[in-house]
Design an enzyme around this catalytic site. Structure first.
Site, PDB file in Angstrom:
ATOM      1  N   ASP A  46       0.933  -0.965  -0.056  1.00 15.17           N
ATOM      2  CA  ASP A  46       0.027   0.099  -0.126  1.00 15.17           C
ATOM      3  C   ASP A  46       0.814   1.220   0.040  1.00 15.17           C
ATOM      4  O   ASP A  46       2.088   1.179   0.381  1.00 15.17           O
ATOM      5  CB  ASP A  46      -0.972  -0.013   1.279  1.00 15.17           C
ATOM      6  CG  ASP A  46      -1.758   1.146   1.429  1.00 15.17           C
ATOM      7  OD1 ASP A  46      -2.288   1.674   0.225  1.00 15.17           O
ATOM      8  OD2 ASP A  46      -1.975   1.562   2.621  1.00 15.17           O
ATOM      9  N   GLU A  87      -0.352   5.024   1.024  1.00 10.96           N
ATOM     10  CA  GLU A  87      -0.667   5.938   1.989  1.00 10.96           C
ATOM     11  C   GLU A  87      -0.748   5.061   3.599  1.00 10.96           C
ATOM     12  O   GLU A  87      -1.337   4.344   3.592  1.00 10.96           O
ATOM     13  CB  GLU A  87      -2.043   6.659   1.797  1.00 10.96           C
ATOM     14  CG  GLU A  87      -1.781   7.390   0.703  1.00 10.96           C
ATOM     15  CD  GLU A  87      -3.023   8.265   0.513  1.00 10.96           C
ATOM     16  OE1 GLU A  87      -3.424   8.939   1.133  1.00 10.96           O
ATOM     17  OE2 GLU A  87      -3.771   7.847  -0.703  1.00 10.96           O
ATOM     18  N   GLU A 127      -0.785   9.911   5.046  1.00 10.34           N
ATOM     19  CA  GLU A 127      -2.141   9.972   4.480  1.00 10.34           C
ATOM     20  C   GLU A 127      -2.435  11.286   3.779  1.00 10.34           C
ATOM     21  O   GLU A 127      -2.367  12.328   4.348  1.00 10.34           O
ATOM     22  CB  GLU A 127      -3.331   9.696   5.430  1.00 10.34           C
ATOM     23  CG  GLU A 127      -3.473   8.319   5.940  1.00 10.34           C
ATOM     24  CD  GLU A 127      -3.880   7.277   5.136  1.00 10.34           C
ATOM     25  OE1 GLU A 127      -4.658   7.673   3.960  1.00 10.34           O
ATOM     26  OE2 GLU A 127      -3.886   6.349   5.540  1.00 10.34           O
ATOM     27  N   ARG A 140     -16.038  12.622   0.192  1.00 10.42           N
ATOM     28  CA  ARG A 140     -14.868  13.772   0.047  1.00 10.42           C
ATOM     29  C   ARG A 140     -15.335  14.762  -1.195  1.00 10.42           C
ATOM     30  O   ARG A 140     -14.957  15.756  -1.062  1.00 10.42           O
ATOM     31  CB  ARG A 140     -13.452  12.914  -0.259  1.00 10.42           C
ATOM     32  CG  ARG A 140     -12.917  12.101   0.900  1.00 10.42           C
ATOM     33  CD  ARG A 140     -12.003  11.018   0.408  1.00 10.42           C
ATOM     34  NE  ARG A 140     -11.130  10.852   1.518  1.00 10.42           N
ATOM     35  CZ  ARG A 140     -10.183   9.628   1.118  1.00 10.42           C
ATOM     36  NH1 ARG A 140     -10.225   9.214   0.137  1.00 10.42           N
ATOM     37  NH2 ARG A 140      -9.553   9.032   2.346  1.00 10.42           N
ATOM     38  N   SER A 199      -2.299   0.964  -5.075  1.00  9.98           N
ATOM     39  CA  SER A 199      -3.027   2.077  -4.023  1.00  9.98           C
ATOM     40  C   SER A 199      -4.416   2.394  -4.762  1.00  9.98           C
ATOM     41  O   SER A 199      -4.664   2.462  -5.912  1.00  9.98           O
ATOM     42  CB  SER A 199      -2.137   3.373  -4.054  1.00  9.98           C
ATOM     43  OG  SER A 199      -2.738   4.530  -3.209  1.00  9.98           O
ATOM     44  N   ASP A 200      -5.285   2.944  -3.677  1.00 11.61           N
ATOM     45  CA  ASP A 200      -6.430   3.343  -4.053  1.00 11.61           C
ATOM     46  C   ASP A 200      -6.515   5.033  -4.238  1.00 11.61           C
ATOM     47  O   ASP A 200      -7.382   5.569  -4.402  1.00 11.61           O
ATOM     48  CB  ASP A 200      -7.536   3.253  -3.224  1.00 11.61           C
ATOM     49  CG  ASP A 200      -8.071   1.678  -2.991  1.00 11.61           C
ATOM     50  OD1 ASP A 200      -7.892   1.222  -4.465  1.00 11.61           O
ATOM     51  OD2 ASP A 200      -8.651   1.221  -2.184  1.00 11.61           O
ATOM     52  N   LYS A 246      -7.035  -3.784  -5.356  1.00 15.68           N
ATOM     53  CA  LYS A 246      -5.908  -4.482  -4.644  1.00 15.68           C
ATOM     54  C   LYS A 246      -5.971  -5.968  -4.764  1.00 15.68           C
ATOM     55  O   LYS A 246      -4.901  -6.567  -5.288  1.00 15.68           O
ATOM     56  CB  LYS A 246      -5.868  -3.964  -3.473  1.00 15.68           C
ATOM     57  CG  LYS A 246      -5.426  -2.651  -3.275  1.00 15.68           C
ATOM     58  CD  LYS A 246      -5.267  -2.003  -1.726  1.00 15.68           C
ATOM     59  CE  LYS A 246      -4.955  -0.821  -1.966  1.00 15.68           C
ATOM     60  NZ  LYS A 246      -4.304  -0.095  -0.811  1.00 15.68           N
ATOM     61  N   ASP A 286      -2.169  -0.962   5.658  1.00 18.44           N
ATOM     62  CA  ASP A 286      -2.434  -0.577   7.112  1.00 18.44           C
ATOM     63  C   ASP A 286      -3.829  -0.488   7.241  1.00 18.44           C
ATOM     64  O   ASP A 286      -4.424  -0.354   8.277  1.00 18.44           O
ATOM     65  CB  ASP A 286      -1.781   1.037   7.236  1.00 18.44           C
ATOM     66  CG  ASP A 286      -2.503   1.960   6.597  1.00 18.44           C
ATOM     67  OD1 ASP A 286      -2.585   1.556   4.977  1.00 18.44           O
ATOM     68  OD2 ASP A 286      -2.568   3.037   6.740  1.00 18.44           O
ATOM     69  N   ASN A 292      -8.909  -1.444   3.340  1.00 14.62           N
ATOM     70  CA  ASN A 292      -8.970  -1.920   1.830  1.00 14.62           C
ATOM     71  C   ASN A 292      -7.722  -2.619   1.603  1.00 14.62           C
ATOM     72  O   ASN A 292      -7.485  -3.161   0.364  1.00 14.62           O
ATOM     73  CB  ASN A 292      -9.213  -0.657   1.025  1.00 14.62           C
ATOM     74  CG  ASN A 292      -7.973   0.177   1.205  1.00 14.62           C
ATOM     75  OD1 ASN A 292      -7.233   0.176   2.293  1.00 14.62           O
ATOM     76  ND2 ASN A 292      -7.776   1.310   0.024  1.00 14.62           N
TER      77      ASN A 292
END
Length: 198
Positions: A7, A9, A15, A46, A90-91, A132, A151, A154
């Site tokens: 991952d 972030e 983040e 968001r 990564s997302d 992922k 972490d 996801n």
């Protein structure tokens, strides 16, 4: 043959949305995939907040340019890459990742894309469903064994699907809910754990 899947972030860099929350003074933007397992729900939330405050891509990118990798992250990546292939899954979005990849020595990253109208963030395109997990399974279908670390909620699917999976700098709640996955706090510990299964 193995590939290490990481991952971004919370593992290699801070983040992005938390940094932008602090820079913009909008506490609602502190929510991350550690808090909300449903990524689409989180991103739509968001985008709504950004629109309400008249903020867009330019303002987020200004914050990202000031973000530095976590202490020791680049050295950790350099050591891992001596052992074999490493892919960051990564997302995050291509529009966010570029300056961070430069600071990390241009590792390979698979991520998503924002839909932008002028400066306004109007939507997002996921690279694929369950990106992922799907990526890890695709690598396995090509004959690679995957080792994964992350972490957040996801990251759990790719960790679970891999030959070995590790939590890194995660929350106490995730550690408690998923005790079957070793959890580490330092790059030295994580590097040693990865080396032990290669």
């Amino acid at each position: 043959m193995h590939i290490v899947c990481l991952d971004l972030e919370g593992v290699l860099v801070p983040e992005i949305w938390i940094a932008f929350s602090e820079a913009s003074g909008i506490p609602e933007l502190k929510r991350t995939t550690r808090d909300e397992p449903d990524y689409a729900k989180l991103m739509n939330f968001r985008i709504k907040i950004l629109k309400e405050h008249g903020l867009g891509l330019k303002e987020i990118q200004e914050t990202i340019r000031k973000i530095e990798p976590m202490e020791g992250a680049k050295e950790f990546l350099d050591e891992l890459r001596k052992l074999g292939q490493v892919v960051i899954i990564s997302d995050t979005f291509t529009q966010f990742a570029a300056p961070l990849m430069e600071k990390l020595g241009y590792p390979t990253i698979f991520c998503n894309e924002l839909v932008i109208d002028g400066n306004e963030v109007v939507g997002f395109k996921m690279r694929c469903e369950q990106s992922k997990l799907t990526t890890v399974k695709a690598l396995q279908s090509m004959g690679y064994e995957t080792i994964a670390s992350g972490d957040s909620f996801n990251d759990l699917a790719m960790i679970k699907a891999s030959k070995a999976g590790f939590l890194f700098k995660t929350t106490e709640q995730i550690k408690k809910d998923y005790p079957e996955y070793p959890a580490y706090e330092t790059y030295g510990e994580l590097l040693a754990a990865i080396k032990s299964v290669i």
